[in-house]
Write a protein that holds these residues in place. Structure first.
Motif, mmCIF file in Angstrom:
data_model
loop_
_atom_site.group_PDB
_atom_site.id
_atom_site.type_symbol
_atom_site.label_atom_id
_atom_site.label_comp_id
_atom_site.label_asym_id
_atom_site.label_seq_id
_atom_site.Cartn_x
_atom_site.Cartn_y
_atom_site.Cartn_z
ATOM 1 N N ASP A 77 42.895 37.866 35.973
ATOM 2 C CA ASP A 77 43.137 38.470 34.663
ATOM 3 C C ASP A 77 41.879 38.563 33.811
ATOM 4 O O ASP A 77 41.939 39.024 32.658
ATOM 5 N N GLU A 78 40.751 38.141 34.360
ATOM 6 C CA GLU A 78 39.514 38.150 33.583
ATOM 7 C C GLU A 78 38.909 39.562 33.516
ATOM 8 O O GLU A 78 39.199 40.426 34.346
ATOM 9 N N THR A 79 38.042 39.757 32.533
ATOM 10 C CA THR A 79 37.175 40.929 32.513
ATOM 11 C C THR A 79 35.954 40.609 33.363
ATOM 12 O O THR A 79 35.364 39.534 33.221
ATOM 13 N N TRP A 80 35.572 41.544 34.237
ATOM 14 C CA TRP A 80 34.526 41.273 35.218
ATOM 15 C C TRP A 80 33.261 42.088 34.917
ATOM 16 O O TRP A 80 33.327 43.215 34.425
ATOM 17 N N ILE A 81 32.141 41.484 35.278
ATOM 18 C CA ILE A 81 30.835 42.146 35.158
ATOM 19 C C ILE A 81 30.343 42.487 36.559
ATOM 20 O O ILE A 81 30.342 41.625 37.454
ATOM 21 N N ARG A 82 29.959 43.734 36.763
ATOM 22 C CA ARG A 82 29.327 44.122 38.036
ATOM 23 C C ARG A 82 27.893 43.591 37.998
ATOM 24 O O ARG A 82 27.034 44.150 37.327
ATOM 25 N N ALA A 83 27.651 42.513 38.714
ATOM 26 C CA ALA A 83 26.380 41.799 38.599
ATOM 27 C C ALA A 83 25.561 41.924 39.876
ATOM 28 O O ALA A 83 26.100 41.893 40.976
ATOM 29 N N GLY A 84 24.251 42.057 39.705
ATOM 30 C CA GLY A 84 23.363 42.048 40.851
ATOM 31 C C GLY A 84 23.142 43.416 41.469
ATOM 32 O O GLY A 84 23.388 44.455 40.855
ATOM 33 N N ASP A 85 22.668 43.415 42.703
ATOM 34 C CA ASP A 85 22.282 44.630 43.411
ATOM 35 C C ASP A 85 23.455 45.593 43.532
ATOM 36 O O ASP A 85 24.490 45.248 44.084
ATOM 37 N N PRO A 86 23.324 46.821 43.026
ATOM 38 C CA PRO A 86 24.468 47.745 43.049
ATOM 39 C C PRO A 86 24.853 48.206 44.444
ATOM 40 O O PRO A 86 25.985 48.639 44.657
ATOM 41 N N GLN A 87 23.943 48.118 45.400
ATOM 42 C CA GLN A 87 24.244 48.628 46.734
ATOM 43 C C GLN A 87 25.129 47.687 47.531
ATOM 44 O O GLN A 87 25.847 48.130 48.424
#
Length: 340
Positions: A195-205
């Motif tokens: 249920d958390e809001t997530w951050i796309r973290a780190g290398d996008p690939q």
């Protein structure tokens, strides 16, 4: 030498358009088109058919490419056999890879190579926006240290050979005061953060793909709100309550500026683990510079795992009795036990 027109066709298979192929090979589009026309005329076959703004490879082209891949692998092996007559302490070695692997594995390996083979010209690059497999294919890189994703070449791909280096667990990064922040000892399941809001973290690939795959395996789709590549920026977003994220154990918290965040170990069958793999062009691993590079990477990975994942210590060498770095407001910046 393998006919360069075959290499052009191999790169076209990856890039999809003449323009992108020309850019990858540092040629003009007219040169690429001319090479492909010459190859088709020599083979007396139709190799390409227009498909919108792209071109489609014909069945004959795919058949030719299977032979071209095999020929290229044999040429790499032949070059290795010839290079074996030299000591292998000179030449060039180009390494590309994800940021966390560069700092923890590639840089120590490169430092070792600099001492052991000072005549070897080693170049290191992160190339975060590039197709690292494409860099291997075009010869702009000799070793790519990556995280295999569903789009990665399979182990039996005729163009590349994978060399596993390290299994790196993911931690859940949360702000101090978060309901899961006091679970450092026992760890949490990934679905507890559904249920958390997530951050796309780190290398996008690859790191972003790992997040989606791990959450799918845990039975939920993450609600994504923010994205950052630099881990200092990621930590700042988490610390200020913009969301939680996955953080590889290989990535340290930013040095010199501890933030009020806590790394909570993940447990259970859906616990995500990154597989750090070094890819090379098939057959090139026998060439002395590449072989030296792979050996140095394996040794660096073994040394890192022995030191950072040793039972009873955190990756920074502290003890799991509760020693944490103080954050900017006096809060704890937690590190989970490496055997979590």
């Amino acid at each position: 030498m393998i006919d360069p027109r075959l290499q052009t066709l191999r790169v076209l298979r990856e890039c999809g358009t003449v323009t992108a192929t020309a850019a990858a090979l540092h040629l003009t589009p007219s040169t690429v088109s001319q090479q492909l026309r010459q190859l088709a005329a020599q083979m007396d076959l139709t190799l390409l058919e227009p498909e919108g703004r792209k071109v489609r490879l014909t069945p004959a082209a795919h058949a030719l490419l299977r032979h071209a891949d095999a020929l290229h692998a044999r040429w790499e092996e032949a070059a290795a056999d010839l290079a074996a007559h030299r000591e292998g302490t000179a030449g060039r070695l180009r390494v590309t890879g994800i940021a966390t692997a560069l700092s923890a594995l590639v840089v120590p390996a490169t430092a070792r190579l600099r001492d052991e083979a000072p005549g070897l010209d080693v170049t290191v690059a992160e190339d975060p926006t590039e197709d690292r497999y494409g860099l291997l294919l075009t010869g702009e890189a000799d070793i790519a240290v990556v995280l295999p994703t569903p789009a990665a070449p399979p182990p039996d791909d005729p163009r590349f050979t994978p060399h596993p280096l390290l299994s790196d667990p993911q931690d859940l990064l949360v702000p101090v005061g978060h309901p899961l922040a006091d679970r450092v000892r026992e760890g949490v399941r990934l679905d507890e953060a559904a249920d958390e809001t997530w951050i796309r973290a780190g290398d996008p690939q690859d790191q972003h793909q790992l997040l989606l795959t791990a959450c799918a395996a845990a039975g939920f789709t993450p609600r994504l709100a923010h994205a950052a590549v630099d881990w200092a920026a990621v930590v700042a977003l988490v610390a200020h309550g913009f969301g939680v994220c996955l953080m590889p154990r290989l990535a340290p918290l930013p040095a010199g500026a501890p933030a009020p965040v806590v790394r909570v170990p993940l447990r259970g069958p859906s616990r995500p683990v990154r597989r750090i793999v070094a890819y090379v062009r098939r057959g090139s691993e026998r060439q002395p510079p590449v072989a030296r590079g792979l050996a140095a990477l394996r040794d660096a990975a073994e040394a890192y795992a022995h030191e950072a994942y040793a039972p009873g210590t955190y990756p920074d060498g502290t003890h799991p009795a509760g020693k944490h770095a103080a954050g900017p407001h006096g809060a704890a910046s937690g590190r989970p036990a490496p055997d979590a």
